[in-house]
Design a protein around this motif. Structure first.
Motif, PDB file in Angstrom:
ATOM      1  N   GLY A 257      47.808  36.091  44.186  1.00 11.77           N
ATOM      2  CA  GLY A 257      46.725  36.442  44.127  1.00 11.77           C
ATOM      3  C   GLY A 257      46.638  37.981  44.545  1.00 11.77           C
ATOM      4  O   GLY A 257      47.709  38.547  44.804  1.00 11.77           O
ATOM      5  N   TYR A 258      45.518  38.552  44.874  1.00  8.95           N
ATOM      6  CA  TYR A 258      45.240  39.846  45.384  1.00  8.95           C
ATOM      7  C   TYR A 258      44.534  39.812  46.709  1.00  8.95           C
ATOM      8  O   TYR A 258      43.371  39.424  46.645  1.00  8.95           O
ATOM      9  CB  TYR A 258      44.449  40.818  44.314  1.00  8.95           C
ATOM     10  N   GLY A 259      45.108  39.951  47.995  1.00 10.62           N
ATOM     11  CA  GLY A 259      44.521  39.877  49.120  1.00 10.62           C
ATOM     12  C   GLY A 259      43.867  38.511  49.211  1.00 10.62           C
ATOM     13  O   GLY A 259      44.576  37.524  49.044  1.00 10.62           O
TER      14      GLY A 259
ATOM     15  N   GLU B 294      42.501  34.569  45.308  1.00 10.64           N
ATOM     16  CA  GLU B 294      43.671  33.747  44.892  1.00 10.64           C
ATOM     17  C   GLU B 294      43.382  33.644  43.270  1.00 10.64           C
ATOM     18  O   GLU B 294      42.380  33.358  42.799  1.00 10.64           O
ATOM     19  CB  GLU B 294      43.839  32.254  45.256  1.00 10.64           C
ATOM     20  N   VAL B 295      44.656  33.869  42.465  1.00 10.40           N
ATOM     21  CA  VAL B 295      44.553  33.883  40.963  1.00 10.40           C
ATOM     22  C   VAL B 295      45.297  32.796  40.424  1.00 10.40           C
ATOM     23  O   VAL B 295      44.767  32.184  39.414  1.00 10.40           O
ATOM     24  CB  VAL B 295      44.603  35.208  40.412  1.00 10.40           C
ATOM     25  N   LEU B 296      46.373  32.519  40.864  1.00  6.88           N
ATOM     26  CA  LEU B 296      47.112  31.456  40.461  1.00  6.88           C
ATOM     27  C   LEU B 296      47.100  30.277  41.268  1.00  6.88           C
ATOM     28  O   LEU B 296      47.436  30.541  42.658  1.00  6.88           O
ATOM     29  CB  LEU B 296      48.738  32.102  40.215  1.00  6.88           C
TER      30      LEU B 296
ATOM     31  N   GLY C 120      45.225  32.203  27.168  1.00  3.47           N
ATOM     32  CA  GLY C 120      44.196  31.808  28.107  1.00  3.47           C
ATOM     33  C   GLY C 120      42.900  33.162  27.903  1.00  3.47           C
ATOM     34  O   GLY C 120      43.295  34.075  27.544  1.00  3.47           O
ATOM     35  N   SER C 121      41.877  32.692  28.491  1.00  2.00           N
ATOM     36  CA  SER C 121      40.795  33.698  28.273  1.00  2.00           C
ATOM     37  C   SER C 121      40.783  35.162  29.050  1.00  2.00           C
ATOM     38  O   SER C 121      41.830  34.930  30.171  1.00  2.00           O
ATOM     39  CB  SER C 121      39.499  33.105  28.793  1.00  2.00           C
ATOM     40  N   ASN C 122      40.134  36.001  28.810  1.00  7.86           N
ATOM     41  CA  ASN C 122      40.158  37.162  29.756  1.00  7.86           C
ATOM     42  C   ASN C 122      40.104  36.919  31.195  1.00  7.86           C
ATOM     43  O   ASN C 122      39.110  36.175  31.635  1.00  7.86           O
ATOM     44  CB  ASN C 122      39.126  38.299  29.176  1.00  7.86           C
ATOM     45  N   GLY C 123      40.900  37.513  32.116  1.00  6.13           N
ATOM     46  CA  GLY C 123      40.730  36.983  33.750  1.00  6.13           C
ATOM     47  C   GLY C 123      41.435  35.969  34.105  1.00  6.13           C
ATOM     48  O   GLY C 123      41.056  35.730  34.916  1.00  6.13           O
ATOM     49  N   ALA C 124      41.872  35.010  32.907  1.00  2.00           N
ATOM     50  CA  ALA C 124      42.434  33.700  33.382  1.00  2.00           C
ATOM     51  C   ALA C 124      43.693  33.982  34.449  1.00  2.00           C
ATOM     52  O   ALA C 124      43.931  33.045  35.034  1.00  2.00           O
ATOM     53  CB  ALA C 124      42.971  33.116  32.238  1.00  2.00           C
ATOM     54  N   GLY C 125      44.521  35.031  34.500  1.00  2.00           N
ATOM     55  CA  GLY C 125      45.532  35.229  35.270  1.00  2.00           C
ATOM     56  C   GLY C 125      46.978  35.366  34.312  1.00  2.00           C
ATOM     57  O   GLY C 125      48.002  35.272  35.081  1.00  2.00           O
ATOM     58  N   LYS C 126      46.775  35.289  33.293  1.00  2.00           N
ATOM     59  CA  LYS C 126      48.218  35.754  32.411  1.00  2.00           C
ATOM     60  C   LYS C 126      48.955  36.827  32.888  1.00  2.00           C
ATOM     61  O   LYS C 126      50.068  36.813  33.104  1.00  2.00           O
ATOM     62  CB  LYS C 126      47.782  35.856  30.614  1.00  2.00           C
ATOM     63  N   THR C 127      48.371  38.140  33.194  1.00  2.00           N
ATOM     64  CA  THR C 127      48.975  39.382  33.471  1.00  2.00           C
ATOM     65  C   THR C 127      49.542  38.981  34.731  1.00  2.00           C
ATOM     66  O   THR C 127      50.543  39.280  35.211  1.00  2.00           O
ATOM     67  CB  THR C 127      48.165  40.419  33.582  1.00  2.00           C
ATOM     68  N   THR C 128      48.735  38.266  35.794  1.00  2.00           N
ATOM     69  CA  THR C 128      49.185  38.103  37.193  1.00  2.00           C
ATOM     70  C   THR C 128      50.342  37.151  37.114  1.00  2.00           C
ATOM     71  O   THR C 128      51.157  37.507  38.263  1.00  2.00           O
ATOM     72  CB  THR C 128      47.592  37.476  37.804  1.00  2.00           C
ATOM     73  N   LEU C 129      50.284  36.323  36.385  1.00  2.00           N
ATOM     74  CA  LEU C 129      51.528  35.390  36.389  1.00  2.00           C
ATOM     75  C   LEU C 129      52.817  36.313  36.210  1.00  2.00           C
ATOM     76  O   LEU C 129      53.938  36.240  36.557  1.00  2.00           O
ATOM     77  CB  LEU C 129      51.457  34.449  35.207  1.00  2.00           C
ATOM     78  N   LEU C 130      52.849  37.132  34.875  1.00  2.00           N
ATOM     79  CA  LEU C 130      53.962  38.030  34.682  1.00  2.00           C
ATOM     80  C   LEU C 130      54.060  38.900  35.746  1.00  2.00           C
ATOM     81  O   LEU C 130      55.276  39.181  35.827  1.00  2.00           O
ATOM     82  CB  LEU C 130      53.547  38.784  33.296  1.00  2.00           C
ATOM     83  N   ARG C 131      53.032  39.514  36.120  1.00  2.00           N
ATOM     84  CA  ARG C 131      53.511  40.558  37.381  1.00  2.00           C
ATOM     85  C   ARG C 131      53.981  39.618  38.534  1.00  2.00           C
ATOM     86  O   ARG C 131      55.030  40.371  39.094  1.00  2.00           O
ATOM     87  CB  ARG C 131      51.925  41.060  37.912  1.00  2.00           C
ATOM     88  N   THR C 132      53.640  38.318  38.867  1.00  2.00           N
ATOM     89  CA  THR C 132      54.439  37.521  39.981  1.00  2.00           C
ATOM     90  C   THR C 132      55.764  37.408  39.647  1.00  2.00           C
ATOM     91  O   THR C 132      56.753  37.540  40.227  1.00  2.00           O
ATOM     92  CB  THR C 132      53.683  36.412  40.182  1.00  2.00           C
TER      93      THR C 132
HETATM   94  N1  ADP Z   1      44.965  44.679  41.043  1.00  2.00           N
HETATM   95  C1  ADP Z   1      44.016  43.499  41.285  1.00  2.00           C
HETATM   96  N2  ADP Z   1      43.203  43.544  42.446  1.00  2.00           N
HETATM   97  C2  ADP Z   1      42.486  42.579  42.365  1.00  2.00           C
HETATM   98  N3  ADP Z   1      41.903  41.618  41.575  1.00  2.00           N
HETATM   99  C3  ADP Z   1      42.786  41.706  40.435  1.00  2.00           C
HETATM  100  C4  ADP Z   1      43.893  42.618  40.269  1.00  2.00           C
HETATM  101  N4  ADP Z   1      44.309  42.393  39.076  1.00  2.00           N
HETATM  102  C5  ADP Z   1      43.557  41.541  38.502  1.00  2.00           C
HETATM  103  N5  ADP Z   1      42.702  40.824  39.105  1.00  2.00           N
HETATM  104  C6  ADP Z   1      41.923  39.820  39.104  1.00  2.00           C
HETATM  105  O1  ADP Z   1      42.690  38.698  38.813  1.00  2.00           O
HETATM  106  C7  ADP Z   1      42.152  37.780  37.739  1.00  2.00           C
HETATM  107  C8  ADP Z   1      43.115  37.564  36.680  1.00  2.00           C
HETATM  108  O2  ADP Z   1      43.365  38.930  35.914  1.00  2.00           O
HETATM  109  P1  ADP Z   1      44.577  39.007  35.032  1.00  2.00           P
HETATM  110  O3  ADP Z   1      45.944  38.534  35.502  1.00  2.00           O
HETATM  111  O4  ADP Z   1      44.838  40.483  34.662  1.00  2.00           O
HETATM  112  O5  ADP Z   1      43.894  38.155  33.835  1.00  2.00           O
HETATM  113  P2  ADP Z   1      44.257  38.086  32.253  1.00  2.00           P
HETATM  114  O6  ADP Z   1      45.709  38.786  31.884  1.00  2.00           O
HETATM  115  O7  ADP Z   1      44.744  36.740  31.723  1.00  2.00           O
HETATM  116  O8  ADP Z   1      43.270  38.780  31.382  1.00  2.00           O
HETATM  117  C9  ADP Z   1      40.867  38.673  37.292  1.00  2.00           C
HETATM  118  O9  ADP Z   1      39.669  38.002  38.000  1.00  2.00           O
HETATM  119  C10 ADP Z   1      41.049  40.113  37.763  1.00  2.00           C
HETATM  120  O10 ADP Z   1      39.773  40.461  37.886  1.00  2.00           O
END
Ligand code: ADP
Ligand code: MG
Length: 151
Positions: free
Chosen positions: A12-14, A17-19, A36-48
């Motif tokens: 997650g970020y600070g 927690e996102v995943l 997954g829906s917007n904000g579900a954490g797809k990009t966060t998973l790939l970033r991780t």
């Molecule tokens: N750099 C960041 N700092 C804080 N929160 C973030 C950051 N990037 C994404 N988030 C939050 O993490 C959650 C998941 O985002 P994200 O992984 O981008 O979703 P998706 O790609 O599935 O649309 C969202 O609630 C988003 O606001």
């Protein structure tokens, strides 16, 4: 042996927690889509998985090697690359330069000529457009450069 095995991954970020415990297996030659829906954490998973976000718990195995928490440049040396959303090419460099820069890593450098041949076979238009500035290609052609860079 799986290509990629993700076990109970948390990130997650600070304090946010996102995943929450992702389990995922990718076999060699398999394509896996994360939906997954917007904000579900797809990009966060790939970033991780590409090391931009550091996991807080769990394990990532790539071809049976534990690569959990490695920095992005080390994951690239292991063979894990991200083709980012929005492509992120160097628009004012030629197609050729964009691909050469992609082979900067220790792992890729000795195979530059061979890799160029392979991606030109896959995307013949990129060979024709070698000298064109990447930012002046069509959107789809830029996507080809982004994929070719990853390969
Ligand atoms: N750099 C960041 N700092 C804080 N929160 C973030 C950051 N990037 C994404 N988030 C939050 O993490 C959650 C998941 O985002 P994200 O992984 O981008 O979703 P998706 O790609 O599935 O649309 C969202 O609630 C988003 O606001
Ligand atoms: Mg996203």
């Amino acid at each position: 042996m799986s290509l990629l095995e993700v076990r109970n991954l948390h990130a997650g970020y600070g304090d946010a927690e996102v995943l929450f415990g992702i389990d995922l297996t990718v076999e060699r030659g398999e394509v896996v889509a994360i939906v997954g829906s917007n904000g579900a954490g797809k990009t966060t998973l790939l970033r991780t998985l590409s090391g931009i976000v550091t996991p807080t718990a769990g394990q990532v195995l790539f071809i049976n090697r534990d690569v959990t928490g490695l920095q992005p440049h080390l994951l690239v040396e292991e063979g894990i690359v991200m083709v980012p959303e929005g492509r992120r090419l160097f628009p004012r460099l030629s197609v050729r330069r964009n691909l050469e820069i992609a082979a900067y890593s220790k792992r890729a450098r000795p195979k530059l000529a061979e890799s160029l041949r392979d991606v030109h076979e896959l995307f013949p238009i990129l060979k024709e457009r070698s000298d064109q500035l990447a930012g002046t290609l069509s959107g789809g052609q830029q996507q080809m450069v982004a994929l070719a860079r990853g390969l």
